[in-house]
Structures are given as structure tokens and as C-alpha cells.
Design a protein around this motif. Structure first.
Motif, PDB file in Angstrom:
ATOM      1  N   SER A 173       0.829  -1.214  -0.074  1.00 13.95           N
ATOM      2  CA  SER A 173      -0.175  -0.092  -0.018  1.00 13.95           C
ATOM      3  C   SER A 173       0.897   1.204  -0.079  1.00 13.95           C
ATOM      4  O   SER A 173       0.557   2.270   0.563  1.00 13.95           O
ATOM      5  N   GLU A 174       1.953   1.364  -0.612  1.00 15.20           N
ATOM      6  CA  GLU A 174       2.777   2.476  -0.784  1.00 15.20           C
ATOM      7  C   GLU A 174       3.936   2.410  -1.976  1.00 15.20           C
ATOM      8  O   GLU A 174       4.240   3.606  -2.138  1.00 15.20           O
ATOM      9  N   SER A 175       4.068   1.561  -2.548  1.00 14.01           N
ATOM     10  CA  SER A 175       4.806   1.581  -3.738  1.00 14.01           C
ATOM     11  C   SER A 175       4.382   0.771  -4.859  1.00 14.01           C
ATOM     12  O   SER A 175       3.599  -0.070  -5.045  1.00 14.01           O
ATOM     13  N   ILE A 176       4.829   1.356  -6.215  1.00  9.88           N
ATOM     14  CA  ILE A 176       4.243   0.770  -7.361  1.00  9.88           C
ATOM     15  C   ILE A 176       5.513   0.455  -8.319  1.00  9.88           C
ATOM     16  O   ILE A 176       6.555   1.596  -8.480  1.00  9.88           O
ATOM     17  N   LYS A 177       5.564  -0.566  -8.701  1.00 11.14           N
ATOM     18  CA  LYS A 177       6.887  -1.226  -9.471  1.00 11.14           C
ATOM     19  C   LYS A 177       6.370  -1.290 -11.012  1.00 11.14           C
ATOM     20  O   LYS A 177       5.212  -2.098 -11.051  1.00 11.14           O
ATOM     21  N   LEU A 178       7.116  -0.858 -11.919  1.00 15.74           N
ATOM     22  CA  LEU A 178       6.696  -1.181 -13.274  1.00 15.74           C
ATOM     23  C   LEU A 178       7.832  -1.973 -14.055  1.00 15.74           C
ATOM     24  O   LEU A 178       8.996  -1.957 -13.817  1.00 15.74           O
ATOM     25  N   TYR A 179       7.037  -2.982 -14.795  1.00 18.82           N
ATOM     26  CA  TYR A 179       8.104  -4.189 -15.426  1.00 18.82           C
ATOM     27  C   TYR A 179       7.755  -4.296 -16.870  1.00 18.82           C
ATOM     28  O   TYR A 179       6.717  -3.905 -17.289  1.00 18.82           O
ATOM     29  N   ASP A 180       8.960  -4.246 -17.425  1.00 20.57           N
ATOM     30  CA  ASP A 180       8.714  -4.622 -18.887  1.00 20.57           C
ATOM     31  C   ASP A 180       8.399  -6.170 -19.220  1.00 20.57           C
ATOM     32  O   ASP A 180       9.273  -6.939 -18.414  1.00 20.57           O
ATOM     33  N   LEU A 181       7.496  -6.592 -19.968  1.00 17.84           N
ATOM     34  CA  LEU A 181       7.220  -8.115 -19.891  1.00 17.84           C
ATOM     35  C   LEU A 181       8.275  -8.997 -20.397  1.00 17.84           C
ATOM     36  O   LEU A 181       8.443  -9.935 -20.295  1.00 17.84           O
ATOM     37  N   ARG A 182       9.099  -8.217 -21.330  1.00 17.22           N
ATOM     38  CA  ARG A 182      10.058  -8.906 -21.914  1.00 17.22           C
ATOM     39  C   ARG A 182      11.362  -9.187 -21.170  1.00 17.22           C
ATOM     40  O   ARG A 182      12.137 -10.022 -21.419  1.00 17.22           O
ATOM     41  N   THR A 183      11.771  -8.290 -20.137  1.00 19.64           N
ATOM     42  CA  THR A 183      12.783  -8.181 -19.474  1.00 19.64           C
ATOM     43  C   THR A 183      12.226  -8.147 -17.958  1.00 19.64           C
ATOM     44  O   THR A 183      13.258  -7.489 -16.954  1.00 19.64           O
ATOM     45  N   PHE A 184      11.231  -8.644 -17.363  1.00 19.79           N
ATOM     46  CA  PHE A 184      10.922  -8.386 -16.242  1.00 19.79           C
ATOM     47  C   PHE A 184      11.573  -9.096 -15.102  1.00 19.79           C
ATOM     48  O   PHE A 184      11.854  -8.568 -13.879  1.00 19.79           O
ATOM     49  N   ASP A 185      12.341 -10.113 -15.599  1.00 20.79           N
ATOM     50  CA  ASP A 185      13.287 -10.753 -14.644  1.00 20.79           C
ATOM     51  C   ASP A 185      14.570  -9.862 -14.117  1.00 20.79           C
ATOM     52  O   ASP A 185      15.341 -10.163 -13.311  1.00 20.79           O
ATOM     53  N   LYS A 186      14.823  -8.891 -14.973  1.00 17.71           N
ATOM     54  CA  LYS A 186      15.892  -7.800 -14.650  1.00 17.71           C
ATOM     55  C   LYS A 186      15.507  -6.829 -13.463  1.00 17.71           C
ATOM     56  O   LYS A 186      16.315  -6.015 -13.222  1.00 17.71           O
ATOM     57  N   GLY A 187      14.216  -6.906 -13.073  1.00 17.84           N
ATOM     58  CA  GLY A 187      13.612  -6.116 -12.124  1.00 17.84           C
ATOM     59  C   GLY A 187      12.809  -5.143 -12.709  1.00 17.84           C
ATOM     60  O   GLY A 187      12.856  -4.841 -13.903  1.00 17.84           O
ATOM     61  N   PRO A 188      12.202  -4.124 -11.880  1.00 15.06           N
ATOM     62  CA  PRO A 188      11.375  -3.207 -12.401  1.00 15.06           C
ATOM     63  C   PRO A 188      12.210  -2.043 -13.128  1.00 15.06           C
ATOM     64  O   PRO A 188      13.361  -1.781 -12.790  1.00 15.06           O
ATOM     65  N   PHE A 189      11.700  -1.459 -14.164  1.00 11.28           N
ATOM     66  CA  PHE A 189      12.295   0.017 -14.672  1.00 11.28           C
ATOM     67  C   PHE A 189      12.003   1.253 -14.320  1.00 11.28           C
ATOM     68  O   PHE A 189      12.528   2.170 -14.518  1.00 11.28           O
TER      69      PHE A 189
END
Length: 319
Positions: A173-189
Motif C-alpha cells: 500500500s505504498e509503492s508501485i513497480k513497473l516491469y517490462d514484460l520482455r525483461t521483467f526478470d531484470k527487475g522494475p524499470f
């Protein structure tokens, strides 16, 4: 017949009235979802039933039951005659159902606790699930094996963007992380930090249809409208009742201009998404908290539910 060409402007929003009420469920409707072409609505309920509605005729088409596994978080997949849902009994397996013959096509076992977020990609066979076991999993409908896995430090909410290229995960309830579907294993962009909600939990996250904003719904009395590119809080949408602290769904109109939410007093509330102003309190025949509210993606129609399902249409008269 449903109106498709009318433009959604403030007087039209204010003119929405309940056109039909269905009283087929004996317990709370826990999730609703429109097909992408807007012709069909599906619902799941705590009474273990799945009901399919014809939106253009305003009738119930059929009822399916999932007495053995229970049913929650139902969503259409790419094909209009299949759906996925989470389970409320036996285990926390996600199930892929053929609506045509009421048979399960595939099971997706992995979560060890209740699944609290489930969403399908708008463009392909991928879907996302998050659980109270503090994991988020990425799946492909064609394989029972998890395609991606993230260990989290709290209860997740998540969703895909309208293009199906990225997904967002809300945590603690405090942070939003955005991930690229093709490289989500590298962590949030990208990661956005918001002021933590101390007195309520995030219960849902949605991108606007134009992809520019995000809506975070809660089990409190506020909805956050956030800039999807920089994470800035644009508006706090408030002024609705939630005495029982239940998760209330908030949804965008298809043009991204308006936001609708249920409330615990049986009404549907509407806001202007651009300025955050409350537009209308639409009164319905709901006997309990309106936990689900969605706007049809193609037609000028709103659906809301408690134990009953209500279909709303504009009357053109906002008096």
C-alpha cells in the motif's frame, strides 16, 4: 438495443439509471468482467456460481457452477468462450474454464495462499496472479508451468497496461513497480513511492484505457488517481461510504475521462478523472456494499453488483 454512438459527457454520466436488476445470486458477487467486444458480461459469486449475461439483450444467458472449487476473480481470456478464475475451496489453484461446455481446460497450481489479484493480458495469452503467499506469477494459458516468478515483501495488486507491454505491481500500500514484460526478470524499470495508506489496504490497480493514468482502489474511503509515467498523485477520489472496510472496485470509462466506484450504502459514485471532482451519486437497488463496478468497453452501459447485478443505461435526463 445498446447505444454506442452517444458521447460520454458529464450530463450523460449524471443521467445513468438502473435499467435492469438481476437477483439470481444468493451471496455476494465477488468479480465481474466484460468481454472485449462488450457483448457479454461474466460474474463470479461467493455462492460458487458463474453467470454469463448478454449485454445487448439485457438477459442472463446461462449459469455455471463451481461447487467443488469455489470461484473468485473471474476474467475472460482472449477467446470469448473461455475464462480463468481463482479458487476459494480445496486449494489456491487457478483454473482455465471452457464456458462452452463447462469443462476445465487447464490448471495452474503454485500459490500456497489465497490469490488476491488476477488479470489477463489485453493482447495475448499471458496472465498475472498475485497471492497472500507474497508472490507474483506470470503465466501463459498454453502451459501449466509458471513463466515468471517474483518473491515480494507484501500483499500485491497488479495489472497490465492497455498495450500489454508492461505490468505494474503495487506493494505494501505504498509503492508501485513497473516491469517490462520482455525483461521483467531484470527487475522494475521504474518505482513510484506514495505516502503509505495507514488506515486501509490497496485492493486493486488498473491502468486507464489510454494508458496515461492508474487507479488504485482500497478497502478504505479513498481512491488514488496516479500519473502512469511519473507516479505523481493526481487526485484523491473520496466522498463515498465504506463502513465495512470492504474492497470496492473502481473503474474507468472507456474514454478514460470518468471514474466510477461502488460504496457500502448501495450507490455508485462518479468523478471527473481530469479534475477529480465528484460528478454524481447514482442510486440503485443494491441491498449491500457495491463491490464491483465496471463500464462496458464498447457500449454506453454500466454494470454494478452487490448480491444483485444491475445494468445501467443513460436516460439523457440528469434531473
Amino acid at each position: 438495443m445498446l447505444e454506442q454512438k452517444m458521447k460520454l459527457i458529464e450530463p450523460v454520466v449524471k443521467s445513468f439509471r438502473v435499467a435492469k436488476v438481476f437477483r439470481d445470486n444468493t451471496d455476494r458477487i465477488n468479480c465481474i468482467d466484460f468481454s472485449s467486444d462488450g457483448s457479454t458480461l461474466i460474474s463470479s459469486s461467493d455462492d460458487d456460481s458463474i453467470i454469463i449475461y448478454d449485454c445487448s439483450k439485457g438477459i442472463q444467458k446461462r449459469t455455471l457452477n463451481s461447487k467443488k472449487y469455489g470461484v473468485d476473480l473471474i476474467h475472460f481470456t482472449h477467446a470469448a468462450n473461455t475464462a480463468i478464475h481463482s479458487s476459494t475451496k480445496i486449494d489456491d489453484t487457478i483454473r482455465y474454464l471452457s464456458l462452452h461446455d463447462n469443462k476445465y481446460i487447464r490448471y495452474f497450481p503454485a500459490h500456497s495462499k489465497k490469490v488476491v489479484t488476477l488479470c489477463t493480458s489485453p493482447v495475448d495469452d499471458m496472465f498475472l496472479s498475485g497471492s497472500l503467499d507474497k508472490t507474483l506469477r506470470l503465466w501463459d494459458l498454453r502451459s501449466p508451468n509458471c513463466q515468471g516468478f517474483m518473491q515480494l515483501n507484501g500483499r500485491p495488486v497488479g495489472n497490465f497496461d492497455p498495450e500489454g507491454l508492461i505490468f505494474a505491481v503495487g506493494l505494501n500500500s505504498e509503492s508501485i513497480k513497473l516491469y517490462d514484460l520482455r525483461t521483467f526478470d531484470k527487475g522494475p524499470f521504474n518505482t513510484f513511492k506514495l505516502n503509505q495508506d495507514k488506515d486501509c489496504d490497496w485492493t486493486g490497480l488498473k491502468f486507464s484505457p489510454d494508458g496515461k493514468t492508474m487507479l488504485i482502489s482500497t478497502n478504505g474511503t479513498n481512491i488514488h488517481l496516479i500519473d502512469a509515467f511519473n507516479g505523481n498523485l493526481l487526485h484523491e477520489l473520496t466522498g463515498y461510504a465504506n463502513a465495512r472496510r470492504v474492497p470496492l472496485e473502481a473503474s474507468f470509462s472507456p474514454d478514460s475521462q470518468f471514474v466510477f466506484s461502488g460504496s457500502s450504502d448501495g450507490c455508485v459514485h462518479a468523478w471527473n478523472a481530469d479534475n477529480g471532482n465528484k460528478l454524481a451519486v447514482l442510486k440503485a437497488e443494491h441491498t449491500g456494499p457495491v463491490s464491483c463496478v465496471q463500464f462496458n468497453p464498447k457500449y454506453m452501459m454500466l454494470a454494478s453488483s452487490c448480491t444483485n447485478m444491475a445494468f445501467w443505461l443513460p436516460t439523457g435526463d440528469d434531473n
